[in-house]
Design a protein around this motif. Structure first.
Motif, PDB file in Angstrom:
ATOM      1  N   GLU A  86       0.806  -1.213   0.000  1.00  0.00           N
ATOM      2  CA  GLU A  86       0.000   0.000   0.000  1.00  0.00           C
ATOM      3  C   GLU A  86       0.845   1.272   0.000  1.00  0.00           C
ATOM      4  OE1 GLU A  86      -0.231  -1.683   4.277  1.00  0.00           O
ATOM      5  OE2 GLU A  86      -0.209  -2.442   2.232  1.00  0.00           O
ATOM      6  N   LEU A  87       2.083   1.191   0.533  1.00  0.00           N
ATOM      7  CA  LEU A  87       2.940   2.373   0.519  1.00  0.00           C
ATOM      8  C   LEU A  87       3.331   2.797  -0.893  1.00  0.00           C
ATOM      9  CD1 LEU A  87       3.191   1.757   3.597  1.00  0.00           C
ATOM     10  CD2 LEU A  87       5.520   2.643   3.431  1.00  0.00           C
ATOM     11  N   ASP A  88       3.181   1.889  -1.847  1.00  0.00           N
ATOM     12  CA  ASP A  88       3.463   2.247  -3.238  1.00  0.00           C
ATOM     13  C   ASP A  88       2.354   3.098  -3.854  1.00  0.00           C
ATOM     14  OD1 ASP A  88       5.771   0.813  -3.033  1.00  0.00           O
ATOM     15  OD2 ASP A  88       5.093  -0.905  -4.214  1.00  0.00           O
ATOM     16  N   LEU A  89       1.191   3.139  -3.190  1.00  0.00           N
ATOM     17  CA  LEU A  89       0.088   3.944  -3.697  1.00  0.00           C
ATOM     18  C   LEU A  89       0.298   5.399  -3.274  1.00  0.00           C
ATOM     19  CD1 LEU A  89      -2.982   1.697  -2.764  1.00  0.00           C
ATOM     20  CD2 LEU A  89      -1.965   1.988  -5.029  1.00  0.00           C
ATOM     21  N   PRO A  90       0.411   6.323  -4.215  1.00  0.00           N
ATOM     22  CA  PRO A  90       0.600   7.734  -3.840  1.00  0.00           C
ATOM     23  C   PRO A  90      -0.499   8.246  -2.922  1.00  0.00           C
ATOM     24  CG  PRO A  90       0.988   7.428  -6.191  1.00  0.00           C
ATOM     25  CD  PRO A  90       0.431   6.138  -5.675  1.00  0.00           C
ATOM     26  N   GLU A  91      -1.742   7.765  -3.144  1.00  0.00           N
ATOM     27  CA  GLU A  91      -2.860   8.229  -2.333  1.00  0.00           C
ATOM     28  C   GLU A  91      -2.721   7.780  -0.870  1.00  0.00           C
ATOM     29  OE1 GLU A  91      -4.421   7.029  -6.456  1.00  0.00           O
ATOM     30  OE2 GLU A  91      -3.072   6.219  -4.917  1.00  0.00           O
ATOM     31  N   GLY A  96      -3.543  11.386   3.468  1.00  0.00           N
ATOM     32  CA  GLY A  96      -4.711  12.237   3.645  1.00  0.00           C
ATOM     33  C   GLY A  96      -5.761  11.540   4.492  1.00  0.00           C
ATOM     34  N   ARG A  97      -6.884  12.183   4.673  1.00  0.00           N
ATOM     35  CA  ARG A  97      -7.906  11.631   5.566  1.00  0.00           C
ATOM     36  C   ARG A  97      -8.586  10.379   5.014  1.00  0.00           C
ATOM     37  NH1 ARG A  97      -8.890  14.326  10.104  1.00  0.00           N
ATOM     38  NH2 ARG A  97      -8.168  16.486  10.269  1.00  0.00           N
ATOM     39  N   GLN A  98      -8.382  10.088   3.740  1.00  0.00           N
ATOM     40  CA  GLN A  98      -8.948   8.865   3.162  1.00  0.00           C
ATOM     41  C   GLN A  98      -7.924   7.721   3.122  1.00  0.00           C
ATOM     42  OE1 GLN A  98     -12.243   8.404   2.288  1.00  0.00           O
ATOM     43  NE2 GLN A  98     -12.452  10.383   3.297  1.00  0.00           N
ATOM     44  N   ARG A  99      -6.825   7.870   3.846  1.00  0.00           N
ATOM     45  CA  ARG A  99      -5.772   6.851   3.835  1.00  0.00           C
ATOM     46  C   ARG A  99      -6.315   5.453   4.109  1.00  0.00           C
ATOM     47  NH1 ARG A  99      -3.235   7.785   8.578  1.00  0.00           N
ATOM     48  NH2 ARG A  99      -4.582   6.159   9.439  1.00  0.00           N
ATOM     49  N   THR A 106      -6.672  -2.209  -0.583  1.00  0.00           N
ATOM     50  CA  THR A 106      -5.552  -3.102  -0.881  1.00  0.00           C
ATOM     51  C   THR A 106      -5.715  -4.440  -0.165  1.00  0.00           C
ATOM     52  OG1 THR A 106      -4.078  -1.204  -1.167  1.00  0.00           O
ATOM     53  CG2 THR A 106      -3.041  -3.343  -0.788  1.00  0.00           C
ATOM     54  N   LEU A 107      -6.097  -4.384   1.114  1.00  0.00           N
ATOM     55  CA  LEU A 107      -6.309  -5.604   1.897  1.00  0.00           C
ATOM     56  C   LEU A 107      -7.398  -6.469   1.282  1.00  0.00           C
ATOM     57  CD1 LEU A 107      -6.264  -7.451   4.422  1.00  0.00           C
ATOM     58  CD2 LEU A 107      -7.789  -5.793   5.516  1.00  0.00           C
ATOM     59  N   LEU A 108      -8.525  -5.866   0.941  1.00  0.00           N
ATOM     60  CA  LEU A 108      -9.650  -6.649   0.430  1.00  0.00           C
ATOM     61  C   LEU A 108      -9.382  -7.197  -0.969  1.00  0.00           C
ATOM     62  CD1 LEU A 108     -12.322  -7.410   1.797  1.00  0.00           C
ATOM     63  CD2 LEU A 108     -11.047  -5.617   2.980  1.00  0.00           C
TER      64      LEU A 108
END
Length: 277
Positions: A86-91, A96-99, A106-108
């Motif tokens: 998930e750290l590879d995802l810029p978002e 941000g608040r939607q982290r 990613t988990l699901l």
């Protein structure tokens, strides 16, 4: 659901609910909620029809992974540990608040791939009814969008009732403090990096060892960018505020000379701070 329900009634209802799921994969974080769902699934379906899944990444404390492996062994179920990035995802990394939405997505997705590969009919999470009362839970939305089942929430089982079920079944982690991923310790707007996660994990680990005599407690080391906040249970505050070694341990864990504040623990306290510029 209305009325007072005993531990026996709650446990029975939970097992009956999951009995309809078919082969079930439980997203397991090491917390008491997913542990109770997994234990109920084993009672409903048998250990050969249940699996645990833990997403392994830099945001998962190593001690939690050890605990989940122990739980899987005690329940006699297979434990899937896909590596997620998930750290590879810029978002996600932007924090941000939607982290949590991007993390849970990613988990699901990893859970859906595992379920398809191993023949699980249902993916279940440990979301409980108390969680639904928190208006800011983007991760719950991500799981719902991907079809995950939430037996505790569906039955209206609260956090306190989850602990009651765990105690009724003799699960040794029934009073385990609430847990969350390491990224939840970093203030919104501060970029998440492996180095930041690692120093939070080191700090919490050494503090837990140092404070062992005070019992099994809530503890968070919050990275606020220009300072550090240590949160502990209120009744331990008197002792910890006067313990100079606490600040030394924080500094040696990688926070250097950043100022350290000690406050009472409050789950989700970073949600109240403005997003860092």
């Amino acid at each position: 659901m209305n009325g007072i329900r005993t531990e026996e009634e709650l446990a029975y209802l939970l097992v009956q609910e999951i009995a309809e799921y078919g082969r079930t994969l439980v997203a397991a974080s090491g917390g008491i909620d997913s542990t109770v769902v997994a234990a109920a699934a084993v009672r409903a379906l048998g250990p050969d029809r249940v699996g645990l899944l833990t997403a392994v990444s830099a945001s998962l404390p190593g001690d939690e992974l050890v605990e989940i492996r122990r739980i899987a062994a005690e329940l006699g179920v297979v434990h899937h540990t896909p590596a997620t990035r998930e750290l590879d995802l810029p978002e996600y990394a932007a924090n941000g608040r939607q982290r949590c939405y991007f993390c849970k997505s990613t988990l699901l997705e990893a859970a859906r791939e595992t379920a398809a590969a191993h023949g699980y009919a249902t993916i279940a999470t440990g979301t409980n009814a108390t969680d639904l009362g928190d208006r800011f839970r983007p991760g719950i939305a991500a799981a719902r969008e991907r079809g995950a089942r939430t037996p505790l929430a569906d039955l209206g089982v609260t956090k306190d009732e989850v602990r009651a079920i765990a105690r009724h079944w003799g699960l040794r982690t029934w009073d385990k403090p609430a847990a969350a991923c390491l990224s939840s310790r970093i203030a919104y707007g501060i970029t998440i990096t492996p180095a930041r996660l690692a120093r939070v994990e080191r700090a919490e680990a050494v503090l837990r060892r140092h404070l062992n005599g005070l019992g099994n407690r809530d503890l968070r080391v919050r990275d606020l960018g220009e300072s550090v906040r240590v949160e502990v249970d209120a009744d331990a505050l008197f002792w910890i505020e006067r313990d100079v070694e606490v600040r030394n341990l924080i500094r040696e864990s990688g926070f250097g000379d950043l100022p350290v504040e000690v406050t009472p623990f409050r789950s989700g306290s970073l949600n109240e701070l403005p997003v860092a510029a």
